[in-house]
Design a protein around this motif. Sequence first.
Motif, mmCIF file in Angstrom:
data_model
loop_
_atom_site.group_PDB
_atom_site.id
_atom_site.type_symbol
_atom_site.label_atom_id
_atom_site.label_comp_id
_atom_site.label_asym_id
_atom_site.label_seq_id
_atom_site.Cartn_x
_atom_site.Cartn_y
_atom_site.Cartn_z
ATOM 1 N N GLY A 82 0.716 -1.203 -0.131
ATOM 2 C CA GLY A 82 -0.015 0.143 0.055
ATOM 3 C C GLY A 82 0.854 1.382 0.080
ATOM 4 O O GLY A 82 0.336 2.241 0.540
ATOM 5 N N ARG A 83 1.980 1.406 -0.601
ATOM 6 C CA ARG A 83 2.795 2.481 -0.655
ATOM 7 C C ARG A 83 2.740 2.968 -1.804
ATOM 8 O O ARG A 83 2.771 2.523 -2.921
ATOM 9 C CB ARG A 83 4.344 2.006 -0.444
ATOM 10 N N PRO A 84 2.515 4.532 -2.030
ATOM 11 C CA PRO A 84 2.464 5.154 -3.452
ATOM 12 C C PRO A 84 3.517 4.721 -4.166
ATOM 13 O O PRO A 84 4.523 4.881 -4.095
ATOM 14 C CB PRO A 84 2.385 6.635 -2.695
ATOM 15 N N GLY A 85 3.385 4.562 -5.598
ATOM 16 C CA GLY A 85 4.422 4.454 -6.391
ATOM 17 C C GLY A 85 4.647 2.806 -6.561
ATOM 18 O O GLY A 85 5.583 2.608 -7.220
ATOM 19 N N VAL A 86 4.098 2.013 -5.590
ATOM 20 C CA VAL A 86 4.634 0.629 -5.505
ATOM 21 C C VAL A 86 3.375 -0.142 -6.440
ATOM 22 O O VAL A 86 2.329 -0.225 -5.839
ATOM 23 C CB VAL A 86 4.751 0.031 -4.278
ATOM 24 N N ASP A 87 3.582 -0.920 -7.398
ATOM 25 C CA ASP A 87 2.645 -1.609 -8.039
ATOM 26 C C ASP A 87 3.319 -2.938 -8.793
ATOM 27 O O ASP A 87 4.779 -3.127 -8.339
ATOM 28 C CB ASP A 87 2.063 -0.844 -9.404
ATOM 29 N N GLY A 88 2.741 -3.921 -9.088
ATOM 30 C CA GLY A 88 3.232 -5.059 -9.579
ATOM 31 C C GLY A 88 4.423 -4.945 -10.722
ATOM 32 O O GLY A 88 5.213 -5.578 -10.849
ATOM 33 N N ALA A 89 4.211 -3.940 -11.562
ATOM 34 C CA ALA A 89 5.303 -3.763 -12.469
ATOM 35 C C ALA A 89 6.377 -3.129 -12.046
ATOM 36 O O ALA A 89 7.699 -3.493 -12.335
ATOM 37 C CB ALA A 89 4.757 -2.678 -13.845
ATOM 38 N N ALA A 90 6.431 -2.281 -10.905
ATOM 39 C CA ALA A 90 7.778 -1.943 -10.376
ATOM 40 C C ALA A 90 8.242 -2.874 -9.457
ATOM 41 O O ALA A 90 9.487 -2.951 -9.593
ATOM 42 C CB ALA A 90 7.301 -0.606 -9.227
ATOM 43 N N LEU A 91 7.376 -4.021 -8.794
ATOM 44 C CA LEU A 91 8.122 -4.855 -8.126
ATOM 45 C C LEU A 91 8.629 -5.895 -8.944
ATOM 46 O O LEU A 91 9.453 -6.703 -8.493
ATOM 47 C CB LEU A 91 7.158 -5.623 -7.193
ATOM 48 N N ARG A 92 8.322 -6.107 -10.305
ATOM 49 C CA ARG A 92 8.824 -7.126 -11.186
ATOM 50 C C ARG A 92 10.523 -6.964 -11.355
ATOM 51 O O ARG A 92 11.007 -7.907 -11.374
ATOM 52 C CB ARG A 92 8.303 -6.947 -12.105
ATOM 53 N N GLU A 93 10.799 -5.663 -11.212
ATOM 54 C CA GLU A 93 12.414 -5.463 -11.387
ATOM 55 C C GLU A 93 13.155 -5.300 -10.080
ATOM 56 O O GLU A 93 14.260 -5.517 -10.006
ATOM 57 C CB GLU A 93 12.625 -4.111 -11.988
ATOM 58 N N ARG A 94 12.339 -5.616 -8.795
ATOM 59 C CA ARG A 94 12.849 -5.648 -7.584
ATOM 60 C C ARG A 94 12.814 -7.000 -6.830
ATOM 61 O O ARG A 94 13.580 -7.163 -5.928
ATOM 62 C CB ARG A 94 12.319 -4.531 -6.714
ATOM 63 N N VAL A 95 12.119 -7.776 -7.282
ATOM 64 C CA VAL A 95 11.876 -9.367 -6.531
ATOM 65 C C VAL A 95 12.531 -10.387 -7.643
ATOM 66 O O VAL A 95 12.326 -10.318 -8.858
ATOM 67 C CB VAL A 95 10.406 -9.429 -6.454
ATOM 68 N N THR A 96 13.283 -11.253 -7.083
ATOM 69 C CA THR A 96 13.566 -12.271 -7.829
ATOM 70 C C THR A 96 13.230 -13.609 -6.822
ATOM 71 O O THR A 96 13.470 -13.601 -5.656
ATOM 72 C CB THR A 96 15.170 -12.197 -8.066
ATOM 73 N N ALA A 97 12.947 -14.763 -7.590
ATOM 74 C CA ALA A 97 12.792 -15.946 -6.713
ATOM 75 C C ALA A 97 13.757 -17.052 -7.507
ATOM 76 O O ALA A 97 13.714 -17.277 -8.648
ATOM 77 C CB ALA A 97 11.341 -16.289 -6.647
#
Length: 478
Positions: A82-97
């Motif tokens: 729920g933080r402004p500017g944080v969406d799924g597209a932005a997290l795709r570059e910051r999350v790795t599994a």
Amino acid sequence: MSDEAIRLVTVGRIIRRRWRVLTVLAVLGALVGYGGSLLFPPKYTTSASVLLPGAWQERELMTQAQIASSSVVLDSAAAAIGRPGVDGAALRERVTATAADGNIIKISGTADTPEQAQQLADQVAQQFVAFAARIAGGGTDAEAAQPQALRQLVAQASRRITELADSADPGQSVESVQTRTELAKLRSALQEAVNKLEQVDPAAGKANMVVMGAAARPTAEAPPTVVQLVSGGALLFVLAGIIGHLAAARASRRLRTEPEIAAALGAALLGTVDVPGERGARRTDDRGPRALVRRLLGLDVRWDLPAPHASGDEDGRQLRHRRVLARLREELPSARELLVVVPDGDRTAALAAARLAVEADGEPLLRVAGVPVSRPLVPDRDGESGAVVVTSAGSWTAVELAGLTGACTDAGHEVVGVVVAAAVRAPSKRSGRRRPGGGVPELTEGAVPALVGAGAPALTDGATPALAVGDDTGRGTG
């Protein structure tokens, strides 16, 4: 350098003689690296681990890792943060599994602060487990969805079989036969229940994924850090400087060995002499801001030539000059006057020619002439028996030296010999020091202003006595 393999000694020579410019390059590289750290702010990375119970194949683990970084999971995690500017597209570059050993999915999150990185990794892990649970609970087989009831059925059947086995008659009566028949039916029912349980257990076990604790809060920046960028930039610039030196030396066509110089001039090599001097710069134009920068950075120091073997002291240098004159007298025993050709701007050669003129003491008389290499013009022959070219190694190309030979031929002079000069560090900075027992004084650059100045004007017969100091400058024996 073009025919010589690049060895560690060559790199060491660059570092020793060009350490100033390499130091400047290292500082510039460090500044560039620091500027890069300002453009790319530091990031923090942490990881959360999810345990997958049961038996998993490697391909299945890779599939689960892709699901953990899918848009469905990331969108749910972004909504939970729920933080402004944080969406799924932005997290795709910051999350790795990634799938680790032991049926573990390692989920890594990168953010601008340690708190945000920890929150991101935890939320993605929780949303992944919830999504996997929803997938596993979406079956249509009601019996398969109740593994606990099947286990209870197996337990009851096991107890019934035990009771019947205890009460069965070991004889061959009708009751014993019936009992054994009923036991066989119960075993069949038990086996069927066990088979169904084995089919349901893997899915149920795989659905019960567990987050192995909260992600650790990072205490250090994720690479590349500021220190890594600064040190990497400095090292990269130093390597670029060394490679640039090697490339420039390999592309250079200047002759560096005595046989090559003698072959380019088409004359015999009379010998090699050395003159005192801290710097062996080729050009004499050492004034102005550009020349000052070259001196400060050490760019006027030759590195592409091995250190010349110094004669050791003034006596050794005088001995080398006298041996050259002795060979010259052997080649031309009847010569009374010779023209000494010095390439204009070759400071080392000018010092060597002046020293030869002093050592010769008129037998033969050496008339030194500075000749511009770009448009060589040699004075016409006026009683000279030939010309001797004095040059330094690594200063001129074969074409430039051939131009000097052609100019001598046009003026009626025959090149009778070549002298190669090298500048070595003087053991003492005192000039004009009189050696015990007589002889010529030590010559330095300050003793020959006419040759080392801009333009290098030619010396005439009358200029030679100006090089001597005192009345005991007689010619020694070779």
